[in-house]
Design an enzyme around this catalytic site. Structure first.
Site, PDB file in Angstrom:
ATOM      1  N   LYS A 119       2.783  11.342  -3.646  1.00  0.00           N
ATOM      2  CA  LYS A 119       1.716  10.658  -4.385  1.00  0.00           C
ATOM      3  C   LYS A 119       0.807  11.675  -5.087  1.00  0.00           C
ATOM      4  O   LYS A 119       0.211  11.382  -6.119  1.00  0.00           O
ATOM      5  CB  LYS A 119       0.921   9.796  -3.405  1.00  0.00           C
TER       6      LYS A 119
ATOM      7  N   GLU B 145      -7.248   0.664  -4.286  1.00  0.00           N
ATOM      8  CA  GLU B 145      -7.170   0.563  -2.813  1.00  0.00           C
ATOM      9  C   GLU B 145      -8.471   0.060  -2.173  1.00  0.00           C
ATOM     10  O   GLU B 145      -8.432  -0.857  -1.350  1.00  0.00           O
ATOM     11  CB  GLU B 145      -6.739   1.912  -2.225  1.00  0.00           C
TER      12      GLU B 145
ATOM     13  N   ASP C  30       0.883  -1.166   0.000  1.00  0.00           N
ATOM     14  CA  ASP C  30       0.000   0.000   0.000  1.00  0.00           C
ATOM     15  C   ASP C  30       0.924   1.221   0.000  1.00  0.00           C
ATOM     16  O   ASP C  30       1.544   1.527   1.016  1.00  0.00           O
ATOM     17  CB  ASP C  30      -0.869  -0.052   1.274  1.00  0.00           C
TER      18      ASP C  30
ATOM     19  N   ASP D  45     -12.969   4.938   1.943  1.00  0.00           N
ATOM     20  CA  ASP D  45     -11.529   4.922   2.205  1.00  0.00           C
ATOM     21  C   ASP D  45     -10.977   6.351   2.188  1.00  0.00           C
ATOM     22  O   ASP D  45     -10.733   6.925   1.126  1.00  0.00           O
ATOM     23  CB  ASP D  45     -10.861   4.042   1.121  1.00  0.00           C
TER      24      ASP D  45
END
Ligand code: AMP
Length: 535
Positions: free
Chosen positions: A76, A181, A13, A209
């Site tokens: 990211k 994810e 992850d 999420d």
């Protein structure tokens, strides 16, 4: 016990703020989250350079206040992005490190390493984080690691996916699959629940999420036989805990200005210290209704002290929280599902610990209890490790039987009518892998070439969508408009990565491209990059 001659597939992850790595353990018959050198299961997604060394993870986080301009985080948010992107520009203003524009609108991070100034792409920085996780996994497992499943936000575009894959290659990994994810979290959740003999034939599961930098929602069905089918995804690749921290930091900067008549916003060290303190206060406010932020000698010898209530935190972030619920609503609409048909609402990501977020979500689902049975920080890596084992033929029966059907998050198409409008070939939420063909005709008399441009997005006009790539198919024989035909084929693989080809039907002339993303790395790039970080 280690497996001689066999590498262990891992799941990673790669988060905005924290990353996590996991692997299936045959001998224990379950997934284990692998600790880093310090024994922690989550590793800060940070990289720092100083005069003597390169630091990744905890080491980088611990020295941020001393070395703010050489410590990179949030990378990211830059993956596969353009420098000119408005949201990236906003982020850049708040980061203590420097980001500049290079050719093709590509953002590059400028850092000082051993006295020399060096530029790094987001993929390169991410690869250092991945390499660190790979090495931690190898140290713990006692086997080499090569194959990996890496997770990406469901809402990542093709370019962002390619950039992530490239980061994996740079880190020396063989990226066997990218997985969304929330889908990974659903795998972790699903596998756990499938063991229950009372599991109904089919369950509708909604995954919410909310992490450090990205927000994903996903609607899925999980069948008793282990088929996990994604129905719809939604979210925002620029929404998460970092935004909540920033709202707090901005508030503190204003308070300091009011009280001390001094602006600290241009001071990287003060801003770095404030950010760390705000993040901690934010976490405190998930379990208590008031806290305080105290920083000695924050700026020009002046201390900073401020009482912060949960109510103030909620007020500062009310618009963000509202947005989260709107995305949840849109996702259900896209999936054609009524709220009351959702069986389980699963929370994933560190920011779902915020009480207000939980309250708003519970109210949205008319009081339904939220499922917190999976560990918010580890579920995504857990699911990725299950998929890594599944793809490598490892694991127990439940892992081997698992079948995943994911979707593409954004529509894919080409422009028509003088390159103005979007002609969608693969609509969003189409199950992948997928393939679609369409025939287009010339628009002009004696047209010599046709441009096949590839866009991703939901807007009717292509100028509002993301241009992924374009190419010309030439050598069209002279003919009146509308007579020559080109067959365009889009195929999207299980990673969500697109391959486009076009064929002129009259001559059989063909061209094809794999959409390369912003950071397609060549062997040369890899060597250059390895040299850059050699020390
Ligand atoms: P993730 O990307 O899932 O690792 O989530 C990381 C984000 O969760 C960071 O922004 C953290 O500040 C945030 N976070 C972690 N724990 C808490 C908490 N108890 N309350 C609020 N936010 C939290």
């Amino acid at each position: 016990m280690s497996r001689i001659g066999k590498t262990t597939p891992i799941g990673i992850d790669l988060g905005t703020t924290y990353s996590c790595v996991a692997a299936w353990f045959d001998q224990h018959n379950h997934v284990e989250i692998l600790p880093n050198e310090q024994g922690n299961t989550i590793t800060p997604s940070r990289v720092a350079f100083n005069n003597t060394e390169l630091l990744v993870g905890e080491g980088a986080k611990n020295q941020i206040t001393r070395n703010a301009s050489n410590t990179v985080f949030d990378v990211k948010r830059m993956m596969g992005g353009r420098f000119s992107n408005v949201r990236l520009q906003k982020d850049i203003q708040t980061w203590p490190f420097t980001v500049i524009e290079r050719s093709n609108d590509k953002p590059m991070i400028v850092l000082e390493h051993m006295g020399a100034i060096k530029e790094f792409s987001a993929e390169e920085i991410s690869s250092l984080i991945l390499k660190n996780l790979k090495e931690a996994a190898e140290a713990y497992l006692g086997t080499p690691v090569r194959d990996a499943v890496i997770t990406v936000p469901a809402y990542f575009s093709d370019k962002q996916r390619q950039a992530t894959k490239n980061a994996g290659i740079l880190a020396g990994l063989n990226v066997i699959r990218l997985i969304n994810e929330p889908t990974a979290a659903a795998v972790a959740y699903g596998l756990d629940k499938l063991a229950d003999p009372r599991h109904p034939q089919q369950k509708n599961v909604f995954v919410f999420d909310l992490g450090g930098g990205t927000f994903d929602v996903s609607l899925l069905t999980i069948s008793k036989e282990g088929v996990i089918r994604v129905i719809a995804v939604g979210g925002d690749t620029h929404l998460g805990g970092e935004d909540f921290d920033k709202a707090m930091v901005d508030h503190c900067v204003e308070e300091f200005k009011k009280k001390q008549k001094k602006d600290i916003s241009k001071n990287a060290r003060a801003m770095g210290r404030l950010k760390v303190a705000c993040e901690k206060a934010k976490r405190d406010l998930s379990s208590t209704t008031r806290t305080s932020i105290e920083i000695d000698s924050l700026y020009e010898g002046t201390d900073f002290s401020l009482k912060f209530t949960r109510a103030k935190f909620e007020e500062l972030n009310a618009d963000f929280f509202k947005k989260c619920i709107e995305h949840a609503e849109n996702c259900l609409r896209d999936g054609n599902m009524q709220k009351h048909n959702v069986d389980d609402v699963v929370l994933v990501g560190g920011s779902t610990r915020i009480p207000k977020v939980q309250q708003m979500l519970r109210e949205f689902f008319d009081g339904k209890p939220l499922s917190k049975s999976i560990k918010a920080d580890e579920a995504v890596a857990y699911g990725a490790a299950v998929l890594a084992a599944n793809l490598s033929g490892d694991g127990n029966k439940a892992v081997k039987d698992l079948l995943l059907q994911d979707v593409t998050p954004l529509s894919l198409g080409t422009s028509v009518e003088f390159e103005k409008y979007m002609s969608v070939l693969i609509p969003r939420n189409t199950h992948i892998p997928a393939m679609k063909e369409e025939i287009y005709v010339t628009t002009l008399d004696n047209q010599k070439a046709i441009t096949v441009d590839v866009y991703q997005g939901e807007c009717g006009k292509v100028k509002d969508n993301i241009l992924l790539d374009e190419f010309d198919l030439d050598g069209i024989p002279p003919a009146p408009a509308g007579e020559e035909k080109v067959k365009v084929c889009f195929s999207i693989d299980a990673n969500g990565i697109l391959d486009v080809n076009a064929e002129l039907l009259s001559t059989g002339n063909k061209r094809s491209i794999v959409i390369a993303g912003s950071g397609n790395v060549s062997k040369d790039d890899i060597e250059k990059m390895l040299k850059k970080t050699d020390h």
